[in-house]
Design an enzyme around this catalytic site. Structure first.
Site, PDB file in Angstrom:
ATOM      1  N   HIS A  41      98.260  42.401 -42.111  1.00 42.63           N
ATOM      2  CA  HIS A  41      97.871  43.642 -42.785  1.00 42.63           C
ATOM      3  C   HIS A  41      99.005  44.150 -43.671  1.00 42.63           C
ATOM      4  CE1 HIS A  41      95.612  43.227 -39.030  1.00 42.63           C
ATOM      5  NE2 HIS A  41      94.645  43.925 -39.599  1.00 42.63           N
ATOM      6  N   HIS A  81      98.334  47.490 -36.267  1.00 40.20           N
ATOM      7  CA  HIS A  81      98.062  46.456 -37.277  1.00 40.20           C
ATOM      8  C   HIS A  81      99.155  46.423 -38.336  1.00 40.20           C
ATOM      9  CE1 HIS A  81      96.296  50.157 -38.968  1.00 40.20           C
ATOM     10  NE2 HIS A  81      96.497  49.614 -40.150  1.00 40.20           N
ATOM     11  N   GLY A 127      97.602  48.593 -31.082  1.00 42.65           N
ATOM     12  CA  GLY A 127      96.582  47.817 -31.804  1.00 42.65           C
ATOM     13  C   GLY A 127      95.234  48.486 -31.609  1.00 42.65           C
ATOM     14  N   GLY A 172      92.946  55.612 -38.968  1.00 46.08           N
ATOM     15  CA  GLY A 172      92.135  55.167 -37.829  1.00 46.08           C
ATOM     16  C   GLY A 172      92.618  55.777 -36.521  1.00 46.08           C
ATOM     17  N   HIS A 275      94.153  46.150 -46.867  1.00 45.05           N
ATOM     18  CA  HIS A 275      94.335  46.511 -45.456  1.00 45.05           C
ATOM     19  C   HIS A 275      94.576  45.293 -44.564  1.00 45.05           C
ATOM     20  CE1 HIS A 275      93.596  47.935 -41.393  1.00 45.05           C
ATOM     21  NE2 HIS A 275      92.829  46.862 -41.283  1.00 45.05           N
ATOM     22  N   GLU A 420      89.819  62.345 -19.462  1.00 45.87           N
ATOM     23  CA  GLU A 420      90.136  61.161 -18.666  1.00 45.87           C
ATOM     24  C   GLU A 420      90.864  60.078 -19.464  1.00 45.87           C
ATOM     25  OE1 GLU A 420      87.116  62.527 -18.879  1.00 45.87           O
ATOM     26  OE2 GLU A 420      86.668  63.308 -16.879  1.00 45.87           O
ATOM     27  N   HIS A 482      76.473  60.357 -11.160  1.00 44.29           N
ATOM     28  CA  HIS A 482      77.763  60.511 -10.488  1.00 44.29           C
ATOM     29  C   HIS A 482      78.001  59.448  -9.420  1.00 44.29           C
ATOM     30  CE1 HIS A 482      77.842  64.134 -12.728  1.00 44.29           C
ATOM     31  NE2 HIS A 482      78.925  64.592 -12.129  1.00 44.29           N
TER      32      HIS A 482
END
Ligand code: TPP
Ligand code: MG
Length: 675
Positions: A41, A81, A127, A172, A275, A420, A482
């Site tokens: 990249h 990247h 990554g 990103g 990219h 989480e 759950h």
């Protein structure tokens, strides 16, 4: 503009010319390495090279001789990247050589496709976008905790741990919710030494970012209680000013750097196609000419390295002052123990809580009691829950050791909120930072929310402890959303993750200790909501057994015809069932950790689970998939291969066949079918 023809007079160049030319050389290396590898990249590295270079050249604190120096600044390339920009800088640092650059992306090279934590100068494997950012947040958290406990541990107020955590993030990264979740918490916790440079080049794989994103990140981060600056990301003066003011602010900082994709190329500036593919050779040739580089491959003049390394004497001085300070503190009461535990990574001895055999106790409660006991002996055991404190039984820990918060960063409990995935990624960052052993709790069913971080933690050999309570349909009334079904087995598919499902309170305490000792492997402890009987063992013999991953809880007098292999709450169920089947010779095995059992030698494995002469029955309140390898061709796997339902746990146990009578029936039917 200076070119390679002027390099003879390098010493007379202005500092700015030296820097600009160094960046041109870095860009040449990025283009050549990606071309040579025929993959990689180049666009992003060219767009962020100005910031990355200025940071490494003028700000990053490190020991040139020791990439592991504890008090180094951490640098995380969240957009992994863009690895070539980091490799080019590590070449300047001296931890990679030109051969490494030439071997970019080749087998066993020091320059893999994305940065990997095993490499000197790489703090974490990146990554999967967003996770580097979140791990960096965890590193900044660990730094803040350690800084504060060292300050409060001695009258000679000392900042033995005090460093910045720098992140280079791409579009990103910011689009990934895990980065935003971690940012929200970082702002709340006031992680002031976290400094993010956002390479806002408005280009991503599929085109312009405006196709998918119109977020005002200035407003977002302002709302997260961050210090926000927006600059021209190619202006070195502005980059320096921004880092200087970020360092002073008492909030985490984001520097939004407006940059140009593939900056400096002859014809491809702003082109998103740069990219993820090497630039065409013709474009590379023209770009080198534009940047004043010779048309040589992997051009790397020594003048650049010398210019970069000219502050090494200053860095070495910082390191030797720190070593002297560490030696001084190591001689003082109060700090010496902390240094050995946090900095030299010595795990203190821990004692087990007492659990009276015969009583019934949920293993989540046993975890809470063990946490309280261990925490009093292990001062760097830190963590918290994703807003399930009462359910995870970490509330007492929180009360005793206080919340880590903006005003008191020596608190050991982190109220992660309902976050989480950020929690798990931050725990990886905390463990990678070193000095702390992180734990984090939630319901097992939400382990899926954490899964990408569980994988990345395992891949990086982090010591993190995941507490997953409410580990089966026995959760009851909360219903199928759950009730974990496939979760235990699906966690076992992650390589290098130890999945523990202890049978009772004592096994729980032992599994916790094993998790603490495993410096190279993350652990998941799967714990019951419901009470389970505390079995008749003593810790000494039980510990030896549990350390083998599976062991015989109860044996038959004669050689066994049937072997029940159970985990967690199903161990006591298996024992109960065996009582109903006294006409058979039955051995009952508890398998608290399949991964550890698999690592035992064949002698032990075939001793407790003989290949011939007996039938194996596995019992776990989860999917049967995966258990066939233990039950074998004629064996039987008892589990639940469909979603649960909303009803009291005991009702469900009956409904789903998890009573001793129903299990006995299933086994006898199976035996009859075999006849
Ligand atoms: C979680 C995750 N999803 C998808 C990818 C694949 N991927 C790699 S880079 C990238 C986006 C590139 O855009 P940006 O982050 O702006 O980098 P730039 O093109 O500016 O170098 C994507 C989708 C990934 N690495 N991680
Ligand atoms: Mg981009």
């Amino acid at each position: 503009m200076k070119t390679y023809q002027d390099i003879k007079n390098f010493s007379q160049w202005s500092n700015d010319d030296k820097d600009q030319y160094s960046i041109a050389v870095i860009k040449g290396l990025v283009m050549d390495a990606t071309r040579e590898a025929n993959s990689g990249h180049p666009g992003g590295p060219l767009s962020c090279a100005d910031f990355a270079y200025v940071l490494y050249r003028y700000y990053l604190k490190f020991d040139p001789k020791n990439p592991e120096w504890f008090n180094r600044d951490r640098f995380i390339l969240s957009g992994g990247h863009m690895s070539m920009v980091q490799y080019a800088l590590l070449l300047l640092v001296g931890w990679l050589d030109l051969e490494d650059i030439k071997n970019f992306r080749q087998l066993n090279s020091n320059t893999p496709g994305h940065p990997e934590v095993e490499l000197p100068g790489v703090e974490c494997t990146t990554g999967p976008l967003g996770q580097g950012f979140a791990m960096a947040t965890g590193m900044a958290h660990a730094e803040a905790y350690l800084r504060n406990i060292f300050i409060s541990s001695s009258s000679e107020a000392s900042e033995l741990v005090t460093h910045f955590t720098y992140v280079l993030a791409s579009d990103g990264d910011l689009q990934e919710p895990v980065a935003l979740g971690a940012s929200s918490l970082a702002g709340h916790l006031g992680l002031s030494k976290l400094i993010v440079f956002y390479d806002a080049n408005e280009a991503q794989i599929s085109g312009h970012t405006n196709r998918s994103d119109s977020t005002d990140y200035k407003k977002i981060f302002d709302g997260f209680n961050w210090h926000v600056q927006e600059i021209n990301g190619h202006d070195h003066g502005k980059i320096k000013e921004a880092i200087d003011s970020a360092q002073k602010d008492d909030r985490p900082s984001i520097i939004i750097g407006n940059t140009i994709m593939a900056k400096g190329t002859a014809n491809m500036e702003g082109d998103h196609n740069t990219h993820g593919a090497p630039l065409p050779q013709e474009e590379i040739d023209k770009t080198k000419e534009k940047l004043g580089l010779p048309n040589d491959k992997f051009y790397y003049p020594s003048e650049i390295r010398e210019h970069f390394q000219s502050r090494y004497s200053q860095l070495s001085e910082i390191v030797s002052d720190w070593n002297a300070e560490k030696d001084n503190l190591a001689s003082l009461q109060g700090t010496s123990l902390l240094i050995s535990i946090c900095i030299d990574d010595k795990l203190p001895k821990s004692e087990y809580p007492i659990f009276p055999s015969g009583e019934s106790l949920a293993t989540r409660k046993a975890f809470g009691a063990t946490l309280d006991k261990f925490a009093s002996q292990i001062p760097n055991l830190v963590g918290g829950s994703a807003d399930l404190e009462p359910s995870n039984y970490t509330g007492n820990f929180a009360k005793t050791y206080r919340d880590f918060c903006k005003k008191d960063q020596s608190g050991r409990n982190t109220p992660f909120g309902v976050r989480e995935f950020p929690m798990a990624a931050m725990m990886n960052g905390m463990a990678l930072h070193g000095g702390v052993i992180p734990f984090g709790g939630t319901f097992l069913v939400f382990a899926d929310y954490e899964r990408p971080a569980l994988r990345l933690g395992a891949l990086q050999n982090t010591r993190v402890i995941h507490e997953f309570t409410h580990d089966s349909f026995y959760v009851g009334e909360d219903g199928p959303t759950h009730q974990p079904i496939e979760h235990a087995m699906s966690l076992r598919t992650i390589p290098n993750l130890n999945v523990f499902r202890p049978a009772d309170a004592k096994e729980t305490a032992i599994c916790f200790r094993i998790a603490l000792e495993n410096k190279q492997t993350p652990s998941a402890l799967l714990l019951t909501r419901q009470g389970v009987p505390i079995l008749e063992h003593n810790y000494d013999t039980l510990e030896k057994d549990v350390r083998k991953g599976a062991y015989i809880v109860q044996d038959s007098e004669e050689s066994p015809e049937l072997i029940f292999i159970a985990t967690g709450s199903e161990v006591s169920l298996a024992l109960e069932t065996s009582k109903l089947m006294s006409d058979k010779n039955i051995r009952v095995i508890s398998m608290p950790c399949m991964e550890i059992f698999e690592k035992q030698d064949n002698e032990y494995k075939s001793f407790i689970l003989p290949h011939r002469g007996c039938l194996k029955i596995t019992i776990e309140a989860g999917i049967t998939h995966g258990w066939e390898k233990f039950s074998g061709a004629n064996g039987l796997s008892i589990g639940i291969d469909h979603y649960g339902a909303s009803a009291p746990g005991k009702v469900l146990a009956n409904e789903f066949g998890f009573t001793s009578n129903k299990i006995e029936r299933k086994i006898r039917d199976h035996l009859n079918n075999l006849l």
